[in-house]
Design an enzyme around this catalytic site. Structure first.
Site, PDB file in Angstrom:
ATOM      1  N   HIS A   1      -2.534 -17.291  -9.283  1.00 37.44           N
ATOM      2  CA  HIS A   1      -1.310 -16.639  -8.790  1.00 37.44           C
ATOM      3  C   HIS A   1      -0.762 -17.505  -7.653  1.00 37.44           C
ATOM      4  O   HIS A   1      -0.941 -17.213  -6.473  1.00 37.44           O
ATOM      5  CB  HIS A   1      -1.595 -15.220  -8.286  1.00 37.44           C
TER       6      HIS A   1
ATOM      7  N   GLY B   1      -4.115  -8.881  -2.535  1.00 38.70           N
ATOM      8  CA  GLY B   1      -3.968  -9.703  -1.327  1.00 38.70           C
ATOM      9  C   GLY B   1      -4.229 -11.170  -1.625  1.00 38.70           C
ATOM     10  O   GLY B   1      -5.205 -11.524  -2.276  1.00 38.70           O
TER      11      GLY B   1
ATOM     12  N   ARG C   1      -5.315 -24.322   5.427  1.00 35.86           N
ATOM     13  CA  ARG C   1      -5.793 -23.596   4.247  1.00 35.86           C
ATOM     14  C   ARG C   1      -7.222 -23.081   4.456  1.00 35.86           C
ATOM     15  O   ARG C   1      -7.554 -21.959   4.098  1.00 35.86           O
ATOM     16  CB  ARG C   1      -5.738 -24.496   3.016  1.00 35.86           C
TER      17      ARG C   1
ATOM     18  N   ASP D   1       3.608 -11.712 -12.175  1.00 30.07           N
ATOM     19  CA  ASP D   1       4.102 -12.957 -12.780  1.00 30.07           C
ATOM     20  C   ASP D   1       4.450 -12.715 -14.252  1.00 30.07           C
ATOM     21  O   ASP D   1       5.449 -13.236 -14.762  1.00 30.07           O
ATOM     22  CB  ASP D   1       3.026 -14.045 -12.658  1.00 30.07           C
TER      23      ASP D   1
ATOM     24  N   GLN E   1     -15.810  -6.278   1.836  1.00 31.12           N
ATOM     25  CA  GLN E   1     -15.433  -5.278   0.821  1.00 31.12           C
ATOM     26  C   GLN E   1     -16.280  -5.429  -0.447  1.00 31.12           C
ATOM     27  O   GLN E   1     -16.607  -4.438  -1.092  1.00 31.12           O
ATOM     28  CB  GLN E   1     -13.933  -5.384   0.527  1.00 31.12           C
TER      29      GLN E   1
ATOM     30  N   GLY F   1       0.840  -1.207   0.000  1.00 25.85           N
ATOM     31  CA  GLY F   1       0.000   0.000   0.000  1.00 25.85           C
ATOM     32  C   GLY F   1       0.873   1.254   0.000  1.00 25.85           C
ATOM     33  O   GLY F   1       0.662   2.181  -0.797  1.00 25.85           O
TER      34      GLY F   1
ATOM     35  N   ASN G   1      -9.721 -14.655   5.061  1.00 32.80           N
ATOM     36  CA  ASN G   1      -9.757 -13.720   3.940  1.00 32.80           C
ATOM     37  C   ASN G   1     -11.171 -13.491   3.433  1.00 32.80           C
ATOM     38  O   ASN G   1     -11.508 -12.387   2.999  1.00 32.80           O
ATOM     39  CB  ASN G   1      -8.806 -14.180   2.833  1.00 32.80           C
TER      40      ASN G   1
HETATM   41  P1  NAD Z   1       1.465  -6.036   4.824  1.00 31.98           P
HETATM   42  O1  NAD Z   1       1.212  -7.008   5.934  1.00 31.98           O
HETATM   43  O2  NAD Z   1       2.660  -5.155   4.861  1.00 31.98           O
HETATM   44  O3  NAD Z   1       0.203  -5.082   4.668  1.00 31.98           O
HETATM   45  C1  NAD Z   1      -1.105  -5.554   4.691  1.00 31.98           C
HETATM   46  C2  NAD Z   1      -1.944  -4.457   5.307  1.00 31.98           C
HETATM   47  O4  NAD Z   1      -3.303  -4.809   5.165  1.00 31.98           O
HETATM   48  C3  NAD Z   1      -1.692  -4.268   6.808  1.00 31.98           C
HETATM   49  O5  NAD Z   1      -1.360  -2.906   7.057  1.00 31.98           O
HETATM   50  C4  NAD Z   1      -3.024  -4.652   7.448  1.00 31.98           C
HETATM   51  O6  NAD Z   1      -3.331  -3.857   8.595  1.00 31.98           O
HETATM   52  C5  NAD Z   1      -3.980  -4.356   6.304  1.00 31.98           C
HETATM   53  N1  NAD Z   1      -5.268  -5.056   6.390  1.00 31.98           N
HETATM   54  C6  NAD Z   1      -5.504  -6.331   6.778  1.00 31.98           C
HETATM   55  N2  NAD Z   1      -6.831  -6.573   6.760  1.00 31.98           N
HETATM   56  C7  NAD Z   1      -7.424  -5.446   6.335  1.00 31.98           C
HETATM   57  C8  NAD Z   1      -8.780  -5.082   6.120  1.00 31.98           C
HETATM   58  N3  NAD Z   1      -9.782  -5.927   6.375  1.00 31.98           N
HETATM   59  N4  NAD Z   1      -9.045  -3.832   5.685  1.00 31.98           N
HETATM   60  C9  NAD Z   1      -8.052  -2.959   5.453  1.00 31.98           C
HETATM   61  N5  NAD Z   1      -6.752  -3.239   5.653  1.00 31.98           N
HETATM   62  C10 NAD Z   1      -6.443  -4.470   6.086  1.00 31.98           C
HETATM   63  O7  NAD Z   1       1.445  -6.906   3.483  1.00 31.98           O
HETATM   64  P2  NAD Z   1       1.966  -6.484   2.029  1.00 31.98           P
HETATM   65  O8  NAD Z   1       3.405  -6.841   1.911  1.00 31.98           O
HETATM   66  O9  NAD Z   1       1.534  -5.114   1.737  1.00 31.98           O
HETATM   67  O10 NAD Z   1       1.159  -7.549   1.130  1.00 31.98           O
HETATM   68  C11 NAD Z   1      -0.239  -7.456   1.002  1.00 31.98           C
HETATM   69  C12 NAD Z   1      -0.798  -8.683   0.318  1.00 31.98           C
HETATM   70  O11 NAD Z   1      -0.341  -8.753  -1.030  1.00 31.98           O
HETATM   71  C13 NAD Z   1      -0.391 -10.020   0.944  1.00 31.98           C
HETATM   72  O12 NAD Z   1      -1.544 -10.857   0.953  1.00 31.98           O
HETATM   73  C14 NAD Z   1       0.645 -10.575  -0.024  1.00 31.98           C
HETATM   74  O13 NAD Z   1       0.717 -11.986   0.041  1.00 31.98           O
HETATM   75  C15 NAD Z   1       0.050 -10.103  -1.322  1.00 31.98           C
HETATM   76  N6  NAD Z   1       0.946 -10.092  -2.486  1.00 31.98           N
HETATM   77  C16 NAD Z   1       0.387 -10.383  -3.687  1.00 31.98           C
HETATM   78  C17 NAD Z   1       1.154 -10.343  -4.834  1.00 31.98           C
HETATM   79  C18 NAD Z   1       0.541 -10.651  -6.180  1.00 31.98           C
HETATM   80  O14 NAD Z   1       1.278 -10.634  -7.168  1.00 31.98           O
HETATM   81  N7  NAD Z   1      -0.747 -10.942  -6.294  1.00 31.98           N
HETATM   82  C19 NAD Z   1       2.508 -10.002  -4.756  1.00 31.98           C
HETATM   83  C20 NAD Z   1       3.046  -9.675  -3.515  1.00 31.98           C
HETATM   84  C21 NAD Z   1       2.252  -9.725  -2.372  1.00 31.98           C
HETATM   85  C1  LMR Z   2       4.604 -12.872  -4.780  1.00 36.34           C
HETATM   86  O1  LMR Z   2       4.267 -13.414  -5.838  1.00 36.34           O
HETATM   87  O2  LMR Z   2       5.671 -12.221  -4.667  1.00 36.34           O
HETATM   88  C2  LMR Z   2       3.712 -12.999  -3.569  1.00 36.34           C
HETATM   89  O3  LMR Z   2       2.412 -13.368  -3.941  1.00 36.34           O
HETATM   90  C3  LMR Z   2       4.310 -13.972  -2.597  1.00 36.34           C
HETATM   91  C4  LMR Z   2       3.551 -14.008  -1.291  1.00 36.34           C
HETATM   92  O4  LMR Z   2       3.316 -15.141  -0.821  1.00 36.34           O
HETATM   93  O5  LMR Z   2       3.196 -12.943  -0.742  1.00 36.34           O
END
Ligand code: NAD
Ligand code: LMR
Length: 338
Positions: free
Chosen positions: A189, A132, A100, A161, A114, A19, A107
């Protein structure tokens, strides 16, 4: 999306790592394009609200000409009010001992709320990318709770990816990233995803030809390239000591930018979108495909020939998505659209 009125963008998990890496670039115009003013709604959990307020102060200090306001929320209904774009980043990470089903349930608690908030209060043109994890199924859950929002407006991020696949192909062939085209990500993903080079080109030549010149063949694709891309998230966690942040933020910005402004002529990208039944992927399942975007709509690239290897890889990843959908359905976590 051209507008003189600001576009409201809701960012969930706004005080988290991705974020924080996203909102400043969004404010600078990297999300909606130059000349499109925006208003940011930062949504956080109550315990992280103060940190989000700090981010809002910094956004103010950026004096971004396009940024017409920032509001901080810890209530989803209020945060989604009037939003045209949702960057759904906040999610519940897997903690020690979590099964899981527990992860899906935690989630679903977030994405059902949301989805309902988007349904009840977002603007008519609302569209969202779920970052997320588990991103595809979280997007499916949100869409199921938003029956009045067209299903295709809920997508999930596989652009990271896609970028990883482009970069690996460029590195292997010694080409520039800009010379690589036609890569596709299929499926979930997750480690089952299928990064597909079948239709890729390098400097206008078929990728297999460019790879063969470097002594790399189908074995390299199956045994090195695919696992490298599919497990890159885990590699980043291992090397960096935390999951990808700036590259994920960059991908999320590119995903929305191309969705609203269009993909370049003659080129496609990868997005996880609700399936229209193409390529045997069950309708509605949020699965990654090669897509083109025009006038705000993402369309699965039709008519690509898939060999037996590709079909088997896609089927495997899609089977995982079906399993996730079955699990959330059996847990009673889906909304009225199911
Ligand atoms: P992070 O833990 O630093 O931040 C997540 C934030 O979400 C936290 O500040 C938390 O307070 C907030 N949060 C949790 N529940 C919430 C809700 N109900 N409403 C509002 N805010 C809420 O994590 P990050 O490093 O920012 O990663 C976020 C997500 O992205 C993770 O699930 C991670 O696995 C995912 N991710 C996805 C990809 C992709 O390619 N799809 C890549 C990297 C990370
Ligand atoms: C990524 O692809 O970098 C993330 O989805 C990995 C993770 O588990 O947060």
């Amino acid at each position: 999306m051209t507008s003189s009125r600001p576009v409201t963008v809701v960012v969930t998990g706004a005080a988290g790592q991705i974020g924080y890496a996203t909102v400043f670039r969004a404010a600078a115009g990297d999300l909606l394009g130059p000349g499109v003013p925006l208003r940011l709604h930062l949504l956080e959990l109550p315990q992280a609200r103060r940190a989000a307020e700090g981010t809002a102060l910094e956004l103010q200090d950026g004096a971004f000409p396009l940024l017409e306001g920032v509001d901080v929320f810890d209530d989803a209904a209020a945060a989604f009010e009037g939003a045209s774009v949702g960057l759904l980043i906040g999610a519940r990470p897997r903690s020690k001992g979590m099964e899981r089903a527990d992860l899906l349930e935690a989630n679903a608690g977030i994405f059902s709320v949301q989805g309902r908030a988007a349904n009840d209060g977002a603007a008519d043109d609302f569209r969202a990318v779920v970052v997320g994890n588990p991103a595809n199924t979280n997007a499916y859950i949100a869409a199921s709770h938003a029956p009045d929002v067209p299903r295709e407006r809920f997508t999930a991020l596989t652009r990271l990816d896609h970028h990883r696949a482009v970069a690996q192909l460029a590195a292997a062939t010694g080409a520039r990233v800009a010379d690589v085209d036609g890569v596709a990500i299929w499926g979930n993903h997750s480690a089952t995803q299928y990064p597909d080079l079948t239709h890729a080109t390098v400097g206008g030549r078929p990728a297999p030809e460019a790879l063969a010149e470097k002594g790399l063949g189908a074995d390299w694709v199956a045994e090195t390239f695919i696992p490298r891309v599919a497990k890159r998230g885990a590699e980043i966690i291992e090397v960096r000591g935390g999951s990808s942040v700036a590259s994920a933020a960059h991908a999320a910005l590119c995903h929305v930018r191309d969705w609203v402004r269009g993909t370049p002529d003659g080129s496609w990208t990868s997005m996880a979108v609700p399936s229209d039944g193409s390529y045997g992927v069950p309708e509605g399942l949020v699965s990654s495909f090669p897509v083109t975007c025009r006038d705000g709509a993402a369309t699965v690239v039709p008519g690509l020939e898939l060999d037996g290897f590709s079909r088997a890889r896609i089927e495997r990843s899609v089977a995982e998505l079906v399993e996730e959908r079955t699990a959330v359905r059996e847990l009673g976590l889906l909304g009225p659209r199911g």
